[in-house]
Design a protein around this motif. Structure first.
Motif, PDB file in Angstrom:
ATOM      1  N   LYS A   1     -12.755  11.058 -28.543  1.00 48.80           N
ATOM      2  CA  LYS A   1     -13.623   9.893 -28.385  1.00 48.80           C
ATOM      3  C   LYS A   1     -12.772   8.683 -28.023  1.00 48.80           C
ATOM      4  CE  LYS A   1     -17.080   7.246 -31.021  1.00 48.80           C
ATOM      5  NZ  LYS A   1     -17.702   7.090 -32.352  1.00 48.80           N
ATOM      6  N   ILE A   2     -13.244   7.912 -27.036  1.00 47.74           N
ATOM      7  CA  ILE A   2     -12.569   6.674 -26.626  1.00 47.74           C
ATOM      8  C   ILE A   2     -13.221   5.505 -27.336  1.00 47.74           C
ATOM      9  CG2 ILE A   2     -12.195   5.065 -24.715  1.00 47.74           C
ATOM     10  CD1 ILE A   2     -10.311   7.308 -24.527  1.00 47.74           C
ATOM     11  N   GLU A   3     -12.391   4.656 -27.947  1.00 46.32           N
ATOM     12  CA  GLU A   3     -12.863   3.404 -28.547  1.00 46.32           C
ATOM     13  C   GLU A   3     -12.216   2.239 -27.803  1.00 46.32           C
ATOM     14  OE1 GLU A   3     -11.776   3.610 -32.626  1.00 46.32           O
ATOM     15  OE2 GLU A   3     -13.466   4.917 -33.187  1.00 46.32           O
ATOM     16  N   VAL A   4     -13.041   1.296 -27.362  1.00 48.33           N
ATOM     17  CA  VAL A   4     -12.551   0.076 -26.715  1.00 48.33           C
ATOM     18  C   VAL A   4     -12.600  -1.037 -27.751  1.00 48.33           C
ATOM     19  CG1 VAL A   4     -12.839  -1.527 -24.810  1.00 48.33           C
ATOM     20  CG2 VAL A   4     -13.414   0.884 -24.498  1.00 48.33           C
ATOM     21  N   ILE A   5     -11.418  -1.533 -28.139  1.00 46.31           N
ATOM     22  CA  ILE A   5     -11.299  -2.482 -29.243  1.00 46.31           C
ATOM     23  C   ILE A   5     -10.745  -3.803 -28.725  1.00 46.31           C
ATOM     24  CG2 ILE A   5     -10.245  -2.891 -31.494  1.00 46.31           C
ATOM     25  CD1 ILE A   5      -9.947   0.178 -31.722  1.00 46.31           C
ATOM     26  N   VAL A   6     -11.435  -4.901 -29.035  1.00 45.76           N
ATOM     27  CA  VAL A   6     -10.970  -6.247 -28.692  1.00 45.76           C
ATOM     28  C   VAL A   6     -10.531  -6.926 -29.976  1.00 45.76           C
ATOM     29  CG1 VAL A   6     -11.566  -8.468 -27.674  1.00 45.76           C
ATOM     30  CG2 VAL A   6     -12.535  -6.374 -26.737  1.00 45.76           C
TER      31      VAL A   6
ATOM     32  N   GLU B   1     -14.502  -3.312 -32.506  1.00 48.19           N
ATOM     33  CA  GLU B   1     -14.844  -2.242 -31.567  1.00 48.19           C
ATOM     34  C   GLU B   1     -16.100  -2.639 -30.802  1.00 48.19           C
ATOM     35  OE1 GLU B   1     -16.746   2.194 -31.720  1.00 48.19           O
ATOM     36  OE2 GLU B   1     -15.199   1.745 -33.215  1.00 48.19           O
ATOM     37  N   VAL B   2     -16.011  -2.712 -29.479  1.00 43.92           N
ATOM     38  CA  VAL B   2     -17.132  -3.179 -28.670  1.00 43.92           C
ATOM     39  C   VAL B   2     -17.811  -2.052 -27.903  1.00 43.92           C
ATOM     40  CG1 VAL B   2     -16.136  -5.475 -28.424  1.00 43.92           C
ATOM     41  CG2 VAL B   2     -15.629  -3.740 -26.702  1.00 43.92           C
ATOM     42  N   PHE B   3     -17.125  -0.895 -27.749  1.00 49.12           N
ATOM     43  CA  PHE B   3     -17.732   0.200 -26.989  1.00 49.12           C
ATOM     44  C   PHE B   3     -17.013   1.498 -27.338  1.00 49.12           C
ATOM     45  CE2 PHE B   3     -18.267   2.755 -23.023  1.00 49.12           C
ATOM     46  CZ  PHE B   3     -19.651   2.826 -23.042  1.00 49.12           C
ATOM     47  N   SER B   4     -17.751   2.614 -27.348  1.00 46.81           N
ATOM     48  CA  SER B   4     -17.147   3.921 -27.600  1.00 46.81           C
ATOM     49  C   SER B   4     -17.976   4.998 -26.922  1.00 46.81           C
ATOM     50  CB  SER B   4     -17.043   4.192 -29.108  1.00 46.81           C
ATOM     51  OG  SER B   4     -18.331   4.267 -29.691  1.00 46.81           O
ATOM     52  N   PHE B   5     -17.331   6.127 -26.616  1.00 42.23           N
ATOM     53  CA  PHE B   5     -18.029   7.242 -25.977  1.00 42.23           C
ATOM     54  C   PHE B   5     -17.178   8.501 -26.121  1.00 42.23           C
ATOM     55  CE2 PHE B   5     -15.256   5.491 -22.781  1.00 42.23           C
ATOM     56  CZ  PHE B   5     -14.779   6.594 -22.072  1.00 42.23           C
ATOM     57  N   PHE B   6     -17.839   9.669 -26.028  1.00 48.11           N
ATOM     58  CA  PHE B   6     -17.137  10.949 -26.073  1.00 48.11           C
ATOM     59  C   PHE B   6     -16.576  11.258 -24.686  1.00 48.11           C
ATOM     60  CE2 PHE B   6     -19.964  11.317 -29.733  1.00 48.11           C
ATOM     61  CZ  PHE B   6     -19.076  11.783 -30.710  1.00 48.11           C
ATOM     62  N   VAL B   7     -15.357  11.758 -24.648  1.00 50.20           N
ATOM     63  CA  VAL B   7     -14.643  11.956 -23.386  1.00 50.20           C
ATOM     64  C   VAL B   7     -15.122  13.233 -22.701  1.00 50.20           C
ATOM     65  CG1 VAL B   7     -12.380  12.314 -22.342  1.00 50.20           C
ATOM     66  CG2 VAL B   7     -12.639  10.729 -24.252  1.00 50.20           C
ATOM     67  N   ARG B   8     -15.307  13.134 -21.380  1.00 51.21           N
ATOM     68  CA  ARG B   8     -15.582  14.301 -20.542  1.00 51.21           C
ATOM     69  C   ARG B   8     -14.658  14.238 -19.331  1.00 51.21           C
ATOM     70  NH1 ARG B   8     -22.030  14.458 -20.227  1.00 51.21           N
ATOM     71  NH2 ARG B   8     -21.527  13.199 -18.418  1.00 51.21           N
ATOM     72  N   PRO B   9     -14.063  15.362 -18.924  1.00 51.41           N
ATOM     73  CA  PRO B   9     -13.109  15.339 -17.796  1.00 51.41           C
ATOM     74  C   PRO B   9     -13.800  15.276 -16.449  1.00 51.41           C
ATOM     75  CG  PRO B   9     -13.350  17.574 -18.627  1.00 51.41           C
ATOM     76  CD  PRO B   9     -14.164  16.690 -19.551  1.00 51.41           C
TER      77      PRO B   9
ATOM     78  N   ASP C   1      -3.591   3.740 -26.096  1.00 45.28           N
ATOM     79  CA  ASP C   1      -3.311   4.643 -27.221  1.00 45.28           C
ATOM     80  C   ASP C   1      -4.163   5.897 -27.016  1.00 45.28           C
ATOM     81  OD1 ASP C   1      -2.636   5.866 -29.542  1.00 45.28           O
ATOM     82  OD2 ASP C   1      -3.662   4.483 -30.881  1.00 45.28           O
ATOM     83  N   THR C   2      -3.787   6.710 -26.005  1.00 39.38           N
ATOM     84  CA  THR C   2      -4.584   7.880 -25.628  1.00 39.38           C
ATOM     85  C   THR C   2      -3.802   9.162 -25.916  1.00 39.38           C
ATOM     86  OG1 THR C   2      -3.772   7.778 -23.347  1.00 39.38           O
ATOM     87  CG2 THR C   2      -5.795   6.583 -23.854  1.00 39.38           C
ATOM     88  N   LYS C   3      -4.526  10.305 -25.891  1.00 34.55           N
ATOM     89  CA  LYS C   3      -3.926  11.591 -26.243  1.00 34.55           C
ATOM     90  C   LYS C   3      -4.094  12.644 -25.155  1.00 34.55           C
ATOM     91  CE  LYS C   3      -4.502  10.990 -31.242  1.00 34.55           C
ATOM     92  NZ  LYS C   3      -4.794   9.557 -31.159  1.00 34.55           N
ATOM     93  N   THR C   4      -5.054  12.466 -24.258  1.00 37.89           N
ATOM     94  CA  THR C   4      -5.335  13.477 -23.236  1.00 37.89           C
ATOM     95  C   THR C   4      -5.280  12.849 -21.854  1.00 37.89           C
ATOM     96  OG1 THR C   4      -7.728  13.072 -23.294  1.00 37.89           O
ATOM     97  CG2 THR C   4      -6.848  14.690 -24.851  1.00 37.89           C
TER      98      THR C   4
ATOM     99  N   LYS D   1      -8.267   3.195 -27.278  1.00 42.04           N
ATOM    100  CA  LYS D   1      -7.795   4.131 -28.291  1.00 42.04           C
ATOM    101  C   LYS D   1      -8.598   5.423 -28.206  1.00 42.04           C
ATOM    102  CE  LYS D   1      -6.877   4.438 -33.273  1.00 42.04           C
ATOM    103  NZ  LYS D   1      -6.970   3.739 -34.569  1.00 42.04           N
ATOM    104  N   GLU D   2      -7.875   6.555 -28.197  1.00 41.07           N
ATOM    105  CA  GLU D   2      -8.520   7.862 -28.166  1.00 41.07           C
ATOM    106  C   GLU D   2      -8.299   8.557 -29.504  1.00 41.07           C
ATOM    107  OE1 GLU D   2      -8.819  11.741 -25.194  1.00 41.07           O
ATOM    108  OE2 GLU D   2      -7.072  10.433 -25.112  1.00 41.07           O
ATOM    109  N   ILE D   3      -9.393   8.987 -30.124  1.00 41.16           N
ATOM    110  CA  ILE D   3      -9.305   9.625 -31.439  1.00 41.16           C
ATOM    111  C   ILE D   3      -9.953  11.003 -31.371  1.00 41.16           C
ATOM    112  CG2 ILE D   3      -9.314   7.426 -32.662  1.00 41.16           C
ATOM    113  CD1 ILE D   3     -12.261   7.906 -33.304  1.00 41.16           C
TER     114      ILE D   3
END
Length: 381
Positions: free
Chosen positions: A331-336, A340-348, A290-293, A321-323
């Motif tokens: 921001k990427i959220e890894v959901i099981v 939510e078990v892990f999240s971080f801000f996206v960098r290219p 569920d990503t956007k970029t 999931k990207e929000i």
């Protein structure tokens, strides 16, 4: 006191810097290469000594030795020295590589013995088979496959069967290990070993590797036993898997389990209280995007590839999931499941996404293991 001192120091060998021998034998010519592996995050100034002791059939002894100093960076593997000697099968060869720190304290060691009659004797092979059988019986009583999991994968085509040994490091520590893959004919005995392979290898943190493959002809009437053992440097078994082909006892056990299951179902159906029945199928190993970029999609591809490679196969859906976050950031959220078990801000950045992917896989794996452990725990209210 001397023996005790040796025993104490042997426990710290190869912890920070590992000494490793690579040997290549071609007919009567052998090439020996010494290697050092820095497992720490700091640069080191070290020295080494590579010695070869040779004893021929007439008990004549000779020695060849090389030594020197070297610098090694963090997480680096460095070739130290290479020796080439003539060697026949009637001679005994002892190869010893020692690595010292700047204070001349021994910190790394590897030793290989070639064509030693004692090591190749039938008694030693029988002892190996006895240990395999002993650990096969007592596997449930020991902490096998907790840190490093041994697994035998099977591929059958017509009358030919291929088995492949794999090792999965469940920890966050790089390990130096030894594996042994053995195929027995009918019984686990030294005289019935049909094929075997053993070798040292390096297993990185959270890494799964293929070890070795063996192919054999398998008829319906043939019984074969395949055993994979993984040892640490102290020769303690830490991983094990065992498969038996064409075993009648397995068929009898399976039939017994089916009869017991039918009996339990009949007893449950006869109760006055209704029993709830679970409907549907349980799907394992599902990863949803569920990503956007584009960086978000790149992370999903990295995660799914590593998730499949490590064969995690969780019983809950993992969602990438990207929000929208602050400003134009995402921001990427890894959901099981719902957690939510892990999240971080996206960098290219591919390097950054790869590093975040390694962290995410570890968090997801630990989450599944924690749930598995909790499901086996009896809750008291």
């Amino acid at each position: 006191m001397f023996l005790f001192t040796i025993g104490v120091y042997s426990q710290v060998y190869n912890m920070e810097v590992e000494a490793k021998l690579h040997i290549n034998q071609d007919n009567e010519h052998i090439t020996i290469k010494g290697i050092a592996i820095n497992k720490t995050k700091g640069n080191k100034n070290l020295s080494y000594k590579l010695s070869v002791f040779k004893t021929d059939q007439n008990n004549n002894k000779s020695k060849n030795q090389q030594s020197g100093s070297f610098d090694i960076s963090s997480d680096q593997q460095k070739d130290l020295s290479t020796l080439s000697i003539n060697f026949d099968k009637k001679s005994k060869l002892i190869i010893l590589l020692l690595v010292y720190d700047s204070d001349k304290i021994l910190i790394g060691k590897d030793r290989v013995v070639l064509h030693d009659e004692k090591q190749n004797s039938l008694e030693v092979r029988k002892d190996i088979a006895d240990k395999i059988n002993e650990f096969s019986v007592k596997v449930s009583e020991q902490s096998i496959n907790n840190e490093v999991e041994a697994k035998i994968q099977i591929d059958q085509q017509n009358d030919f069967t291929s088995i492949k040994g794999t090792a999965f490091n469940k920890t966050e520590i790089t390990k130096s290990l030894i594996y042994k893959l053995v195929v027995f004919n009918k019984e686990e005995d030294a005289n019935t070993i049909e094929d075997e392979k053993h070798e040292r290898f390096i297993l990185l943190a959270n890494q799964k590797v293929d070890l070795y493959s063996i192919t054999f002809n398998l008829n319906k009437a043939d019984k074969k036993i395949c055993v994979l053992l993984i040892y640490d440097l102290d020769h303690n078994i830490i991983g094990q898997d065992r498969i038996v082909f064409n075993d009648d006892s397995n068929d009898r056990l399976e039939k017994k389990k089916k009869r017991e299951q039918q009996l339990r179902q009949a007893q449950e159906n006869s109760k006055d209280v209704s029993v709830a029945v679970k409907d549907g199928l349980e799907l394992n190993g599902i990863v949803v995007e569920d990503t956007k970029t584009k960086p978000g999609r790149d992370f999903y591809k990295l995660f799914y590839a590593l998730y499949s490679q490590n064969n995690i196969n969780g019983n809950k859906v993992v969602t990438i999931k990207e929000i929208l976050a602050l400003g134009r950031n995402t921001k990427i959220e890894v959901i099981v499941g719902d957690d939510e078990v892990f999240s971080f801000f996206v960098r290219p950045s591919t390097e950054y996404l790869t590093k975040m992917n390694d962290y995410a896989i570890v968090r997801v794996y630990k989450h599944f293991k924690r749930q598995e452990k909790e499901s086996k725990t009896i809750k008291r209210y």
